[in-house]
Structure formats: structure tokens, C-alpha cells
Design an enzyme around this catalytic site. Structure first.
Site, PDB file in Angstrom:
ATOM      1  N   HIS B  56       0.814  -1.195   0.000  1.00 43.58           N
ATOM      2  CA  HIS B  56       0.000   0.000   0.000  1.00 43.58           C
ATOM      3  C   HIS B  56       0.859   1.262   0.000  1.00 43.58           C
ATOM      4  CE1 HIS B  56      -3.556   2.361   0.563  1.00 43.58           C
ATOM      5  NE2 HIS B  56      -2.957   3.004   1.559  1.00 43.58           N
ATOM      6  N   GLU B  78      -1.878  -5.543  -4.091  1.00 50.37           N
ATOM      7  CA  GLU B  78      -2.632  -5.139  -2.921  1.00 50.37           C
ATOM      8  C   GLU B  78      -4.024  -5.758  -2.914  1.00 50.37           C
ATOM      9  OE1 GLU B  78      -2.641  -0.680  -1.290  1.00 50.37           O
ATOM     10  OE2 GLU B  78      -4.108  -1.112  -2.837  1.00 50.37           O
ATOM     11  N   ASN B 355      25.203 -23.181  -5.101  1.00 54.43           N
ATOM     12  CA  ASN B 355      25.957 -24.419  -5.166  1.00 54.43           C
ATOM     13  C   ASN B 355      25.509 -25.397  -4.096  1.00 54.43           C
ATOM     14  OD1 ASN B 355      27.467 -23.906  -7.341  1.00 54.43           O
ATOM     15  ND2 ASN B 355      29.312 -23.305  -6.244  1.00 54.43           N
TER      16      ASN B 355
END
Lengths: 163, 626
Positions: B56, B78, B355
């Protein structure tokens, strides 16, 4: 130097203020405004892998500045420093650099009209560095352009040659 | 459109624009964490509200700055979140993915806006996806929505009549197109949020409100606390801190000089009052300078959380892509280190964590077969150790198979078969840092191109860090990175070589040993010594730096400073050990420029300039020549 220039010089009757110093048998002059200070020889720290005319670095009141041996830069053999050896500290294009000279002679004022463009070859120095030759009563004074001496492109070329 | 871009280019708006960027990035950072968290705890209402507020806020500020695309994307996000927090829909994978996608789009968009000052970014795809999802949710959940809405009205009625209007609005829009629905939704949110904001700003009205608002949820209290936080911090331009650090560096040099003078004066004027006074003042200055230096360095310190916080998301995405089940444990995220280091350490860590998941953690089936818990664990931790920071990445995966690495290295021509058999375990581990090395069977977008570890090595070496690998097959792998705390002022070991004193950065130094000359062996043209089972190549600093070999001093013993560069270890031959000193790195200036093998210079207490070695570069240079 052509006639027109001469006229101009006469009109303004301009005085050049120079610091003169010796390297070998020759006497050189540089613009006094460029010179920050003149120091006695001090401990110089070698810089690894630097071009040979870079003698090293010194501590100038807390600043580390490079020192260049003008003798070597001009192709003269290296010489042990004596009690007359001086480091001329100049500020050029924002960088402070020290030049090692054999001895500093005096501060001179010479009228600009007694200077002449350099001949082709002077004292084995690449004529690029030389802006003019001043005819004093008893001797000749070589006016140096230290910016050219320092010019990075040139030093880089030299560095490459030496590697 | 052009008008809006003018707003960003307007000099008067610059400050607002900059603070928008800073603020938005901060919100995004927090959001990153929250989003991963909400996936684990989908029913945490407070957390949902927090996420909703983040979206918001970004939407609000971007609207103010006329950033239409950003506003639209945040708006959709939102909308979805609003449904979640109102309990209209339950969080599922699809919704989560979309929320994350919208987060990614927002992040990219903000980056583009920062760089180009315009919204040069295609949002149509993400908007379409989000709209589709919203439409789906709306249709499916319509009845639920009705019920919820009336509840909402009840709680807010006491405050303002405005809500009544918005409820009406909403009802009327149910039949309208999706686009219109989202528009009116916005209004509701706006009107609900307004009292919330008022509450934050007007403390006096707070108690009153609470009375009238007793059955409203806890979210308002939360936002109140949230708004109160962060008042005693100020934002400072990094450049100012740099300047400050510079001045302090000069002061440290002055202090060193003073200490030297004090020693000399102490000898010359021993027992006099003036020498005692000088000694005392020197001590005081010394203490204060150290404290000042620490304080200034602290201002540049950032919590490593800033880097670590990006990982939960990375781990989530990766483990999903690769079909692994991985939990990430973060430890010591409050450990602080210099800003410059923070910026540089991110990439290596990303590679290492990737990795760990890709090469380390096995698939759930494999893990089960091995009798391990199906959920793999990657631990990312940071801690201080003296003037260093230790960052480690540990996984409980399959570990590094030394045989496989040897084989691969021989196959790729990195080492010869004969040589491979002589390598110690550590040496073999270090092979993974070789450029072009990868044991991955096929190249994925995660790993296998063999550049990752090379990046890790290069970045860590640049920061004068050291890497250590510990690994056991089927138990897991631990990679430890040791970094200096700061780059400007360092602890140095002063050594003498051929008449020159040079500084070896202490954090590169592992140990100093004295070996008898007779135990220095020559392998081809290189000298080396045997140190606890491993062969240590020796480096002659004279030769490496000054291009000359001065070896006329024939002593029976040779001092060797063992240094580490990333994963490698070398021995530096030195003639004399002078001592340890705190030094300030000064550049050699633009004229001399960068010299390989020299990090800079520093001024000693006696005024002499000495060179500070850059071990990593020096070794590189030798390797190139060799």
C-alpha cells in the site's frame, strides 16, 4: 618567433618569474607559480615496478607524492645525491609531484622578449619539454614545461618501453 | 506521459524522488523476507497486514510521483493481499507465486525508474497475470466476499460515515468489469487506511479511538508501533562518511607520528616533567584516536542482514525449481561489516548458496534412501573474530567427492593425472575454484557453467579475504570466508626485504614460520617448503616486486610468512620481521597509478613511506610471468 609576437611582448613588457635550477651543466627555469616548495633531499621509498625515472615516493607532510628524477627523465646518467640536491615540489594538473634536481640556483625575473623558441636539439632533451630559451647576459636558460615532462601519455609510453 | 517524467526530472522533486527510492527499497527488502515467511505461516494475520501495508505504501508514493505502471502493479498485488487478509481466500501456491511475481516486477520496475527516471519497463504481462488471478478469485469467492464486507462495515461504522459510502460503491461494482472492481476496491482500502494513518500521527486521539474501535482487529495497534519506530536514525550521504573516515585516517597517521616522537623525546629528556607530560598526552591522544576511529568505522557498518535477507527468497525459488526440500537457517545476521564489503560479498554468497542447493542437497528421495531427514538444511552464518568477519555457508548435503573432482579436473585439462594423485584433500577441494570447472552433469540456469566459483574466488581475493573448505562425503560441506572488517585502515605485519620495509596486510597472514634453509626445496624453478603435509610455494618479494634477486645473505634460517589468498596458500620469504602496526592505506596517486602487487602506501611513525603489499595481485603477477 615572428614579428607580431615580438611586438606584443614589447607592448606588455611582460616579466617572467622563474625558479632556476641545474641539472648537469645546464640551467633550467620553470614558472614560479607552479612551484609549491623546494625541499632538501629526503628519504625516498622505492615504488616497485614503476618506470625508472620515478625515483619513488616521499611523505610531504602526510601526503604521499611521487618523486621523479629529472636527470633520468632527460636521459642523463643517474647521480648520487649531494648536499645541493633538491626536490622541487610542483603542482600540475591537480597532482603534486616532486622533481629531483642537482641544485636550485635562484629566483629570476626576465623580460619575456629575451626568450626565443628553442632550437631543434638542446642538451639532448627531447625538444617537446622546452618552451623557450632565455638569453641571459652571461648564460642561456632553458625554460621547461613541466606539464609536458609529466604528461601521462608520455610516461606511459616510457613505462612500456622499459618493461 | 511526458508530464509525469518531468516530475522525476524536476530538480525540486529530486529530494523527494531520492527518498522515495530509499524508502521503497527498504520496504522491498523487508517485503522479501515477509513474503517468504508468509508462505510458511499463511494464517499469520499480523504478517499479512504488514505485507499489505508495504504494498500500500509503495502504491501511495508511486501514485504521488505519477509512476503509473508501478502504481498499477502494486495495486493488483494489494488487491490480492486484501482478499487474503480479509480471509476471503486462502493462500495457495498459485496466489503465492503471483504475489512473488508482482514483487519481482515491482523490484525491477523500481530499479528501472532509479536508473532511467522513467518507467521503461513492460508490465503488461504481469498485469495480465495478476488480473486473471484476481478475476478468478473474485468469481469464485463472491458470496464469501459479501459476508466479509458487511463485517467490515460494522467495524468501521463507528468511525466515519465514509465507509458506508464505500460499501455501497463496492456493491455496485460487483457486476462491473474486473478493472472497475479493482478500482473501487482501491477506494475502500484508501478509506479504511486513512483513520489508521491518523492514529499514527495524532497520539492524543488514540485512546478515544480505541474505545470506539474495540472490536477492530489488532492491525491498528501494530501499525502504530510500526510508525513509532525508526525515529532516532538519520540518513547520511555515504560520501560524508567517506570524508570523515579520510580525516580520521590522517589522524591515525598523526597519532603514529606522535607516538614515535614521544619515544624519542622520552630517551632524550628522560625523567623531565616535559617528557612525562608528553607521554601522558600521547597516551590520551592515542586512546581517543582509537575510539574515534572505531566510532567512525561503526557509522559505516551495516548489518549483514542486508545481504542475508535476500536469501530466504533465493532458497525458496531454487529449491522449488530443483525439486529439493531445503530449509535455510540464518545465524548472526546482526553482525556488522563495512558498507563496501557488504556490496561486494553479495555475489559470492549467492553463488555459494546456489551451489549448496544444486550440488549439495540431494533430492528428497535420495536423502531418504541415505537415512537423512528429507528436509535439507543450508546454514548461512556470520560472526566476528578479532578484526575479521567469518561468513560460512554450510549444508548437510552430499559433500564434495574428491574422486569426482580429480577426474573432472584431469578431463578438463586443469591438472595432469600424475599431479592429481599427489594433491592433498584441501588442494582437491580448491580445484573447484578453477575457472571453467564444473562437475554438474548438464548446464542448468542454476549452475554448471563453471564461472560461479571463479567469481567467488575473485571477489573474495579482491576484498583481501581467505576461503576455506571443509567437506565430508554424505555429511555436507562448509565453506568459510574470512574477510577484513574494513578496507581503509588495516592491521599490517611489517617485514623487511632487501633493505625495504613493506607491510603485509595481517588478515592475509595465516602464520609465520622459520624454516632451516636446508628444508627449502626447488620444484622446477620454484622454491617451496613442506608445511604440515602440504607443499607451500615460496615467493621472493624482492624478485616479484623490485625485479631483482638479492640472495647474498646466506643465513641458516629463513622466515616465511604464510599468507592466504582466497583458497590458496603461499609463503613469502622475508629477511626480518619488524612488527605489527595499524596502518592507513594511502593511494600512490594518479601519476604512479595502480601498481600490481602494491595496494598502496602508508606513512610510518618516523615519517617514512612504506609500501603495502597486495598479496593477491602480486601472486597473480608472478603466475602470469611464470
Amino acid at each position: 618567433m615572428n614579428l607580431h609576437e615580438k611586438d606584443k611582448n614589447n607592448e606588455s613588457n611582460e616579466l617572467l618569474q622563474l625558479v632556476s635550477f641545474k641539472i648537469g651543466n645546464e640551467e633550467f627555469g620553470v614558472d614560479i607559480l607552479k612551484v609549491q616548495e623546494i625541499n632538501r633531499m629526503m628519504a625516498i621509498t622505492k615504488v616497485p615496478s614503476a618506470p625508472s625515472f620515478v625515483e619513488g615516493v616521499i611523505n610531504l607532510r602526510g601526503r604521499v607524492i611521487p618523486v621523479i628524477d629529472l636527470r633520468i627523465k632527460m636521459g642523463l646518467p643517474k647521480r648520487e645525491s649531494s648536499k645541493n640536491t633538491r626536490i622541487v615540489v610542483v603542482e600540475l594538473e591537480g597532482t603534486t609531484v616532486g622533481f629531483i634536481v642537482d641544485e636550485v640556483s635562484e629566483v629570476l625575473r626576465i623580460p619575456k622578449n629575451i626568450t626565443e623558441a628553442p632550437p631543434e636539439m638542446v642538451a639532448g632533451i627531447d625538444a617537446d619539454y622546452i618552451t623557450a630559451v632565455g638569453k641571459l647576459e652571461d648564460r642561456l636558460l632553458i625554460l621547461l614545461d613541466l606539464e609536458k615532462v609529466l604528461s601521462l601519455t608520455q610516461s606511459k609510453q616510457l613505462a612500456e618501453l622499459e618493461v | 506521459m511526458s508530464d509525469e517524467f518531468n516530475i522525476l526530472n524536476d530538480p525540486e522533486m529530486q529530494e523527494i524522488f531520492q527518498s522515495f527510492l530509499v524508502e521503497t527499497k527498504e520496504i522491498l527488502e523487508q517485503l522479501d523476507l515477509d513474503l517468504v515467511e508468509i508462505e510458511k505461516r499463511p494464517d499469520d494475520v499480523d504478517l499479512l497486514n504488514q505485507i499489505f501495508r508495504s504494498f500500500h505504501t509503495i502504491k501511495g508514493t508511486s501514485g504521488f510521483l505519477g509512476l503509473e505502471k508501478l502504481q498499477k502493479v502494486t495495486h493488483r498485488g494489494e488487491d490480492i493481499l486484501n482478499k487474503l487478509r480479509k480471509g476471503e481466500v486462502l493462500l495457495n501456491d498459485e496466489i503465492m507465486d503471483n504475489i512473488l511475481k508482482s514483487y519481482d516486477a515491482i523490484k525491477d520496475l523500481v530499479d528501472v525508474i532509479e536508473e532511467k527516471k522513467e518507467e521503461d519497463f513492460d508490465t503488461s504481462e504481469i498485469l495480465y497475470e495478476l488480473d486473471t488471478l484476481i478475476a478468478k478469485l473474485e468469481n469464485k469467492e463472491l458470496p464469501v466476499q459479501e459476508v466479509k464486507k458487511s463485517k467490515q462495515t460494522k467495524t468501521t461504522k463507528a468511525k466515519k460515515t465514509k465507509t458506508a459510502k464505500t460499501t455501497k460503491d463496492k456493491k455496485s461494482t460487483v457486476e462491473k468489469s474486473d478493472e472497475a472492481i479493482t478500482e473501487s476496491e482501491d477506494e475502500i482500502i484508501e478509506s479504511v487506511e486513512i483513520p489508521e494513518m491518523n492514529e499514527v500521527s495524532t497520539h492524543a486521539a488514540m485512546s478515544q479511538k480505541e474505545d470506539s474501535n474495540q472490536n477492530s482487529d489488532k492491525k491498528d495497534d501494530k501499525s502504530l508501533q510500526h510508525g513509532k519506530k525508526g525515529e532516532n536514525t538519520i540518513r547520511v550521504d555515504v560520501q560524508r562518511l567517506d570524508e570523515l573516515l579520510n580525516i580520521v585516517s590522517e589522524l591515525v597517521l598523526g597519532r603514529n607520528r606522535l607516538a614515535q616522537i614521544n619515544i624519542e623525546a622520552g630517551i632524550q629528556y628522560e625523567g623531565t616533567k616535559i617528557s612525562r607530560d608528553l607521554a601522558e598526552t600521547t597516551r590520551q591522544i592515542d586512546l581517543m584516536t582509537t575510539e574515534l576511529q572505531l566510532a567512525v568505522m561503526k557509522t559505516r557498518m551495516i548489518k549483514i542482514a542486508k545481504v542475508f535477507n535476500r536469501f530466504p527468497r533465493l532458497v525458496r525459488d531454487l529449491s522449488k525449481d530443483l525439486g529439493r526440500e531445503v530449509q535455510l537457517i540464518i545465524q548472526g545476521e546482526d553482525t556488522e561489516l563495512d558498507k563496501t564489503l557488504i556490496e561486494e560479498i553479495n555475489d559470492p554468497l549467492v553463488h555459494l548458496v546456489r551451489n549448496s542447493i544444486d550440488h549439495g542437497i540431494e533430492t528428497p528421495e535420495d536423502r531418504k534412501a541415505l537415512g537423512k531427514p528429507e528436509l535439507g538444511t543450508v546454514t548461512l552464518s556470520a560472526e566476528h573474530e578479532g578484526n575479521n568477519i567469518i561468513i560460512s555457508i554450510e549444508d548437510d548435503g552430499k559433500g564434495i567427492d574428491t574422486e569426482a573432482i580429480k577426474e573432472k579436473a584431469i578431463q578438463k585439462g586443469i591438472i595432469s593425472a600424475d599431479k592429481a594423485n599427489e594433491l592433498s584433500k584441501q588442494d582437491i577441494f580448491n580445484l573447484i575454484f578453477a575457472p571453467g570447472f564444473s562437475t554438474a552433469k548438464k548446464v542448468t540456469n542454476v549452475s554448471g557453467r563453471g564461472v560461479g566459483m571463479d567469481v567467488v574466488k575473485t571477489n573474495v581475493a579482491k576484498l583481501r579475504g581467505i576461503i576455506n573448505i571443509e567437506s565430508e562425503v554424505n555429511k555436507g560441506t562448509k565453506i568459510i570466508i574470512k574477510l577484513p572488517l574494513t578496507l581503509a585502515i588495516i592491521q599490517g605485519l611489517l617485514v623487511k626485504v632487501a633493505g625495504e620495509t613493506v607491510v603485509v596486510p595481517l588478515n592475509s597472514v595465516i602464520e609465520v614460520v622459520r624454516v632451516p634453509i636446508t628444508q627449502i626445496y626447488s620444484v622446477k624453478t620454484n622454491e617451496c617448503i613442506k608445511l604440515r603435509e602440504s607443499v607451500l610455494p615460496l615467493i621472493d618479494i624482492d624478485e616479484a616486486l623490485y625485479g631483482m634477486k638479492i640472495n647474498d645473505i646466506q643465513e641458516d634460517w629463513q622466515y616465511v610468512v604464510v599468507v592466504g589468498i582466497a583458497e590458496k596458500r603461499y609463503g613469502l620469504k622475508v629477511n626480518e620481521l619488524v612488527g605489527q602496526k595499524e596502518v592507513v592505506i594511502k593511494s600512490l596517486g594518479s601519476y604512479i597509478g595502480n601498481i600490481d602487487g602494491v595496494a598502496g602506501s602508508t606513512i610510518m611513525g618516523d615519517g617514512k613511506v612504506v609500501m603495502i603489499l597486495d598479496i593477491a595481485e602480486m601472486v597473480n603477477k608472478i603466475m602470469v610471468h611464470a
